[in-house]
Each structure stands twice: as C-alpha cells, then as structure tokens.
Design a protein around this motif. Structure first.
Motif, PDB file in Angstrom:
ATOM      1  N   ALA A 166      13.155  17.490   8.756  1.00 51.95           N
ATOM      2  CA  ALA A 166      13.546  17.540   7.343  1.00 51.95           C
ATOM      3  C   ALA A 166      12.871  18.704   6.620  1.00 51.95           C
ATOM      4  O   ALA A 166      13.505  19.400   5.830  1.00 51.95           O
ATOM      5  N   TYR A 167      11.585  18.902   6.910  1.00 44.52           N
ATOM      6  CA  TYR A 167      10.832  19.945   6.210  1.00 44.52           C
ATOM      7  C   TYR A 167      10.700  21.225   7.029  1.00 44.52           C
ATOM      8  O   TYR A 167      10.080  22.179   6.585  1.00 44.52           O
ATOM      9  N   GLN A 168      11.261  21.248   8.216  1.00 42.10           N
ATOM     10  CA  GLN A 168      11.264  22.424   9.091  1.00 42.10           C
ATOM     11  C   GLN A 168       9.871  23.048   9.226  1.00 42.10           C
ATOM     12  O   GLN A 168       9.687  24.251   9.107  1.00 42.10           O
ATOM     13  N   LEU A 169       8.879  22.177   9.437  1.00 41.90           N
ATOM     14  CA  LEU A 169       7.474  22.537   9.660  1.00 41.90           C
ATOM     15  C   LEU A 169       6.789  23.148   8.439  1.00 41.90           C
ATOM     16  O   LEU A 169       5.688  23.685   8.561  1.00 41.90           O
ATOM     17  N   ARG A 170       7.405  23.044   7.275  1.00 33.34           N
ATOM     18  CA  ARG A 170       6.734  23.512   6.055  1.00 33.34           C
ATOM     19  C   ARG A 170       5.590  22.554   5.748  1.00 33.34           C
ATOM     20  O   ARG A 170       5.747  21.342   5.809  1.00 33.34           O
ATOM     21  N   GLU A 171       4.451  23.099   5.412  1.00 37.21           N
ATOM     22  CA  GLU A 171       3.245  22.297   5.209  1.00 37.21           C
ATOM     23  C   GLU A 171       3.002  21.928   3.754  1.00 37.21           C
ATOM     24  O   GLU A 171       2.021  21.260   3.449  1.00 37.21           O
ATOM     25  N   ASP A 172       3.887  22.337   2.861  1.00 39.81           N
ATOM     26  CA  ASP A 172       3.654  22.140   1.431  1.00 39.81           C
ATOM     27  C   ASP A 172       4.528  21.044   0.818  1.00 39.81           C
ATOM     28  O   ASP A 172       4.627  20.931  -0.394  1.00 39.81           O
ATOM     29  N   GLN A 173       5.130  20.229   1.657  1.00 42.98           N
ATOM     30  CA  GLN A 173       6.010  19.172   1.167  1.00 42.98           C
ATOM     31  C   GLN A 173       5.258  17.843   1.103  1.00 42.98           C
ATOM     32  O   GLN A 173       4.276  17.637   1.811  1.00 42.98           O
ATOM     33  N   LEU A 174       5.740  16.942   0.274  1.00 44.70           N
ATOM     34  CA  LEU A 174       5.085  15.648   0.093  1.00 44.70           C
ATOM     35  C   LEU A 174       5.772  14.581   0.937  1.00 44.70           C
ATOM     36  O   LEU A 174       7.000  14.512   0.990  1.00 44.70           O
TER      37      LEU A 174
ATOM     38  N   THR B 240       6.307  12.537  11.881  1.00 50.58           N
ATOM     39  CA  THR B 240       6.435  13.789  12.629  1.00 50.58           C
ATOM     40  C   THR B 240       7.858  14.326  12.537  1.00 50.58           C
ATOM     41  O   THR B 240       8.073  15.531  12.353  1.00 50.58           O
ATOM     42  N   ASN B 241       8.838  13.446  12.644  1.00 50.43           N
ATOM     43  CA  ASN B 241      10.235  13.866  12.533  1.00 50.43           C
ATOM     44  C   ASN B 241      10.551  14.401  11.139  1.00 50.43           C
ATOM     45  O   ASN B 241      11.322  15.355  11.000  1.00 50.43           O
TER      46      ASN B 241
ATOM     47  N   LEU C 109       1.804   0.160  18.933  1.00 49.26           N
ATOM     48  CA  LEU C 109       3.216   0.549  18.919  1.00 49.26           C
ATOM     49  C   LEU C 109       3.728   0.781  17.498  1.00 49.26           C
ATOM     50  O   LEU C 109       4.530   1.697  17.264  1.00 49.26           O
ATOM     51  N   MET C 110       3.263  -0.016  16.561  1.00 47.78           N
ATOM     52  CA  MET C 110       3.684   0.175  15.173  1.00 47.78           C
ATOM     53  C   MET C 110       3.125   1.475  14.607  1.00 47.78           C
ATOM     54  O   MET C 110       3.838   2.222  13.929  1.00 47.78           O
ATOM     55  N   VAL C 111       1.871   1.755  14.890  1.00 50.06           N
ATOM     56  CA  VAL C 111       1.271   3.012  14.434  1.00 50.06           C
ATOM     57  C   VAL C 111       2.019   4.187  15.064  1.00 50.06           C
ATOM     58  O   VAL C 111       2.338   5.173  14.381  1.00 50.06           O
ATOM     59  N   LEU C 112       2.326   4.080  16.337  1.00 51.12           N
ATOM     60  CA  LEU C 112       3.060   5.136  17.030  1.00 51.12           C
ATOM     61  C   LEU C 112       4.441   5.358  16.408  1.00 51.12           C
ATOM     62  O   LEU C 112       4.876   6.496  16.220  1.00 51.12           O
ATOM     63  N   GLY C 113       5.115   4.281  16.049  1.00 52.20           N
ATOM     64  CA  GLY C 113       6.438   4.397  15.433  1.00 52.20           C
ATOM     65  C   GLY C 113       6.397   5.096  14.085  1.00 52.20           C
ATOM     66  O   GLY C 113       7.236   5.957  13.792  1.00 52.20           O
ATOM     67  N   VAL C 114       5.408   4.753  13.263  1.00 53.78           N
ATOM     68  CA  VAL C 114       5.276   5.403  11.956  1.00 53.78           C
ATOM     69  C   VAL C 114       4.888   6.867  12.146  1.00 53.78           C
ATOM     70  O   VAL C 114       5.393   7.752  11.445  1.00 53.78           O
ATOM     71  N   ASP C 115       4.019   7.135  13.111  1.00 55.64           N
ATOM     72  CA  ASP C 115       3.637   8.514  13.409  1.00 55.64           C
ATOM     73  C   ASP C 115       4.860   9.331  13.826  1.00 55.64           C
ATOM     74  O   ASP C 115       5.048  10.461  13.367  1.00 55.64           O
TER      75      ASP C 115
ATOM     76  N   ARG D  16       0.853  -1.195   0.000  1.00 51.79           N
ATOM     77  CA  ARG D  16       0.000   0.000   0.000  1.00 51.79           C
ATOM     78  C   ARG D  16       0.885   1.240   0.000  1.00 51.79           C
ATOM     79  O   ARG D  16       1.994   1.219   0.533  1.00 51.79           O
ATOM     80  N   LYS D  17       0.371   2.318  -0.577  1.00 48.31           N
ATOM     81  CA  LYS D  17       1.114   3.571  -0.607  1.00 48.31           C
ATOM     82  C   LYS D  17       0.161   4.718  -0.305  1.00 48.31           C
ATOM     83  O   LYS D  17      -0.966   4.744  -0.786  1.00 48.31           O
ATOM     84  N   LEU D  18       0.638   5.645   0.498  1.00 51.22           N
ATOM     85  CA  LEU D  18      -0.120   6.846   0.830  1.00 51.22           C
ATOM     86  C   LEU D  18       0.800   8.039   0.636  1.00 51.22           C
ATOM     87  O   LEU D  18       1.932   8.035   1.114  1.00 51.22           O
ATOM     88  N   GLU D  19       0.319   9.034  -0.081  1.00 53.84           N
ATOM     89  CA  GLU D  19       1.048  10.286  -0.233  1.00 53.84           C
ATOM     90  C   GLU D  19       0.201  11.393   0.371  1.00 53.84           C
ATOM     91  O   GLU D  19      -1.005  11.461   0.130  1.00 53.84           O
ATOM     92  N   PHE D  20       0.842  12.247   1.161  1.00 51.99           N
ATOM     93  CA  PHE D  20       0.113  13.326   1.811  1.00 51.99           C
ATOM     94  C   PHE D  20       1.040  14.511   2.033  1.00 51.99           C
ATOM     95  O   PHE D  20       2.259  14.359   2.091  1.00 51.99           O
ATOM     96  N   SER D  21       0.442  15.691   2.133  1.00 47.86           N
ATOM     97  CA  SER D  21       1.249  16.888   2.376  1.00 47.86           C
ATOM     98  C   SER D  21       1.714  16.890   3.824  1.00 47.86           C
ATOM     99  O   SER D  21       1.126  16.243   4.696  1.00 47.86           O
ATOM    100  N   SER D  22       2.753  17.639   4.076  1.00 49.56           N
ATOM    101  CA  SER D  22       3.409  17.625   5.382  1.00 49.56           C
ATOM    102  C   SER D  22       2.702  18.476   6.433  1.00 49.56           C
ATOM    103  O   SER D  22       3.312  18.885   7.414  1.00 49.56           O
ATOM    104  N   HIS D  23       1.440  18.701   6.272  1.00 48.66           N
ATOM    105  CA  HIS D  23       0.645  19.398   7.288  1.00 48.66           C
ATOM    106  C   HIS D  23       0.377  18.419   8.434  1.00 48.66           C
ATOM    107  O   HIS D  23      -0.035  17.276   8.199  1.00 48.66           O
TER     108      HIS D  23
END
Length: 67
Positions: free
Chosen positions: A54-62, A48-49, A38-44, A4-11
């Motif tokens: 990496a994106y320095q809180l920019r909300e427009d990144q993929l 979040t990191n 625990l797995m969901v928490l790890g991916v979250d 499965r694949k999910l793409e979402f903006s960094s908001h």
C-alpha cells in the motif's frame, strides 16, 4: 477487555514495537503460546503488507492498529 490502539510510522524498524504491543495485549487472553505467536505473526504480516504494497516502502506513512 479494553480496546487498545497503536499508531506508528511505516518504517519497518517499527514492526518490533508493534509485535511487542500485540503480545502484551494478548497477555489478557487464555491463549497457548503457539496461538499467541501465530496471532502476532498474522498482524506482523498484515502490517508488512501495508508497508510493502500500500505504501510502496515509504517510511513516512501512518499505520493505525486497533485491537
């Protein structure tokens, strides 16, 4: 199990969508509720990191998540 694949903006508001996606994916595996959580928490935490560091809180990144 099908990939499965999910793409979402960094908001950060999209993290709930991602958690639901991961939970649904894990339904196909014989895991305890604790392990699933625990797995969901790890991916979250990883997503979040990415947003924070990496994106320095920019909300427009993929973010592309493949499971």
């Amino acid at each position: 199990m099908k990939r499965r694949k999910l793409e979402f903006s960094s908001h950060t508001g999209n993290l709930a969508l991602m958690r639901n996606f991961v939970r649904h994916f894990l339904d196909g595996f014989p895991l305890s509720e604790r392990d699933r959580t625990l797995m969901v928490l790890g991916v979250d935490e990883a997503c979040t990191n990415i947003i924070r560091h990496a994106y320095q809180l920019r909300e427009d990144q993929l973010i592309a998540l493949s499971l």
